[in-house]
Scaffold this motif. Sequence first.
Motif, short mmCIF file in Angstrom:
data_model
loop_
_atom_site.label_atom_id
_atom_site.label_comp_id
_atom_site.label_asym_id
_atom_site.label_seq_id
_atom_site.Cartn_x
_atom_site.Cartn_y
_atom_site.Cartn_z
N GLY A 1 0.81 -1.20 0.00
CA GLY A 1 0.00 0.00 0.00
C GLY A 1 0.83 1.24 0.00
N SER A 2 0.13 2.38 -0.14
CA SER A 2 -1.32 2.43 -0.22
C SER A 2 -1.85 2.52 -1.65
CB SER A 2 -1.84 3.62 0.59
OG SER A 2 -1.40 4.85 0.03
N SER A 3 -0.95 2.69 -2.63
CA SER A 3 -1.40 2.71 -4.03
C SER A 3 -1.52 1.29 -4.56
CB SER A 3 -0.42 3.53 -4.88
OG SER A 3 -0.26 4.83 -4.38
N SER A 4 -2.13 0.44 -3.75
CA SER A 4 -2.23 -0.98 -4.06
C SER A 4 -3.05 -1.23 -5.31
CB SER A 4 -2.84 -1.72 -2.88
OG SER A 4 -3.95 -1.00 -2.37
N GLY A 5 -4.20 -0.56 -5.42
CA GLY A 5 -5.05 -0.76 -6.59
C GLY A 5 -4.38 -0.28 -7.86
N SER A 6 -3.67 0.84 -7.80
CA SER A 6 -2.99 1.35 -8.99
C SER A 6 -1.91 0.38 -9.45
CB SER A 6 -2.39 2.73 -8.71
OG SER A 6 -3.40 3.69 -8.47
N GLY A 7 -1.11 -0.15 -8.52
CA GLY A 7 -0.07 -1.09 -8.89
C GLY A 7 -0.62 -2.39 -9.44
N ALA A 8 -1.63 -2.95 -8.76
CA ALA A 8 -2.22 -4.21 -9.22
C ALA A 8 -2.94 -4.04 -10.54
CB ALA A 8 -3.17 -4.75 -8.15
N ALA A 9 -3.61 -2.90 -10.74
CA ALA A 9 -4.35 -2.67 -11.99
C ALA A 9 -3.42 -2.57 -13.18
CB ALA A 9 -5.19 -1.40 -11.86
N VAL A 10 -2.31 -1.86 -13.02
CA VAL A 10 -1.36 -1.74 -14.12
C VAL A 10 -0.74 -3.10 -14.41
CG1 VAL A 10 0.86 -0.75 -14.77
CG2 VAL A 10 -0.90 0.70 -13.81
N ALA A 11 -0.37 -3.85 -13.37
CA ALA A 11 0.21 -5.17 -13.58
C ALA A 11 -0.74 -6.09 -14.33
CB ALA A 11 0.58 -5.78 -12.23
N ALA A 12 -2.03 -5.98 -14.05
CA ALA A 12 -3.03 -6.83 -14.67
C ALA A 12 -3.54 -6.29 -16.00
CB ALA A 12 -4.21 -7.01 -13.71
N SER A 13 -2.93 -5.22 -16.51
CA SER A 13 -3.33 -4.58 -17.77
C SER A 13 -4.81 -4.20 -17.75
CB SER A 13 -3.03 -5.49 -18.97
OG SER A 13 -1.65 -5.68 -19.12
N LEU A 14 -5.22 -3.51 -16.68
CA LEU A 14 -6.57 -2.96 -16.59
C LEU A 14 -6.59 -1.51 -17.06
CD1 LEU A 14 -7.63 -4.45 -13.14
CD2 LEU A 14 -7.79 -5.48 -15.42
N ALA A 15 -5.44 -0.93 -17.30
CA ALA A 15 -5.27 0.39 -17.92
C ALA A 15 -3.84 0.44 -18.41
CB ALA A 15 -5.54 1.52 -16.93
#
Length: 493
Positions: free
Chosen positions: A182-196
């Motif tokens: 954290g705390s930018s957990s969603g941003s890191g996971a989203a980029v890794a998963a190619s969600l943006a």
Amino acid sequence: MRPLLAAVLAVVLIAPPAAAHPVGLGFDLDAATIPDLVRRLDAGTLTSVRLTREYLRRIETVDPKVNAVLAVDPRALEQAAASDRRRRAGQARGLMDGIPVLLKDNIDTAGYASTAGSRALSTPPSVDAELVTRLRRAGAVVLGKTNLSEWANFRSTRSTSGWSGVGGQTNNPYVLHRNPCGSSSGSGAAVAASLAQVAVGTETDGSIVCPSGQNGVVGLKPTLGVVSGEGIVPLSTRQDTAGPMARHVVDAAILMSVLGGVDHRAALRPGVLKGARIGLWRLAGNAGVDRVVARSVEVLRRAGATVVEVDLPYQDRIGEAEFPALTVEFKHDLEKYLRTRPGAPRTIASLVGFNRADPVELSKFGQELFEAAVDAPGVDDPGYREQRATATSLARRSVDEVLAANDLDVIMAPTNSPAWKTDYAAGDAYELGSSTPAAVAGYPNVSVPAGFVGELPVGVSFFAGYRADVKVLRFAAAFESEARARRAPRYLP
């Protein structure tokens, strides 16, 4: 979890069948950089609408495993269509025009979300944060908002990163029961998963670089003040900054150019490693990380760099002063921000009361830091002023003195230990982290993928002195090119 996604997907699903149900874009989205996408957009073989639809499709199909996206902008496809019209008219606004970006949900977006993960901020703001305005002017498609560690992970001494009352728990896309940091957990996971294509995170101390390291992506914590903090829910304006998160250094540099208003693509100049002097702050203690660091040193030396082992002084004294100073700043800065939000509690004390009455907020862990902040002194308190001066001056000295004494270009250190198991009883299980000197000093720090311990990514960080943002990006880009360490996640159970 994504209250606006249904409306957006409804638009996707009533589009012409060939575009509404894409079988893929014909190229590897994970590997594509912004320059790759711009070449396709300019050639007419790709449109922003098609790219945005593909990311929305991935949010719908992949994100249920990761739970990184908290809300989708209902105007995402409208933004993409406007970008396509500009491009057809020869009026594209630059490299970010038409590129989908996700924003951490402590960044204000007019009319939706912007919760900092807390159910107390249920009424959205009426205006965008300054950095969002910059992104819109550049033509970026603001795709939506990412989950985060609630209140930037400054609510409990026993918190679990990636959890918020609004968004629930974000998972690490490499191994799903592991933590995204954290705390930018969603941003890191989203980029890794190619969600943006890219995302924006924020950091006070580690909250961009740690999730970047643990999710196998690139993250830049810029020099303090380069990116506007207006409209961002604060922890401490003396350390807080937003910054780019991406799968590739070039994309982080392009996004940073928009966020900071200065072109950072000079960071991509080749040949920087030959003849360079790099300090290695080893932070030994995890055998797997030690092996990744050793391989990273080999990469640097093969490329012509000299690597010098260093130790950064004053770390204990910095830590002793930083935390109590942050507690004072949190109360002052957050209460100032809360006065700008309609319907929000106005004080830390009222947030404490809200959480006690709420059925969700205290379901996983407590609010010890909130309770401590209620009784924190003001920013005019002499004890606080001494703590802040001590923390900042020693952090700057710890970097500046080591750079000067060893004639170094940058300092490198492991960013993170392998991701720990998400466990609400035990809380976070940090083994090592190198974020504090640059974070407290206000200096730039970039994490770049360096290797794996089993299936779990490990990054290395490059940091240097004041306004050395382009320099650290340049070293990160050169290391990325030589190491080629990143691979896409496999969403293992």
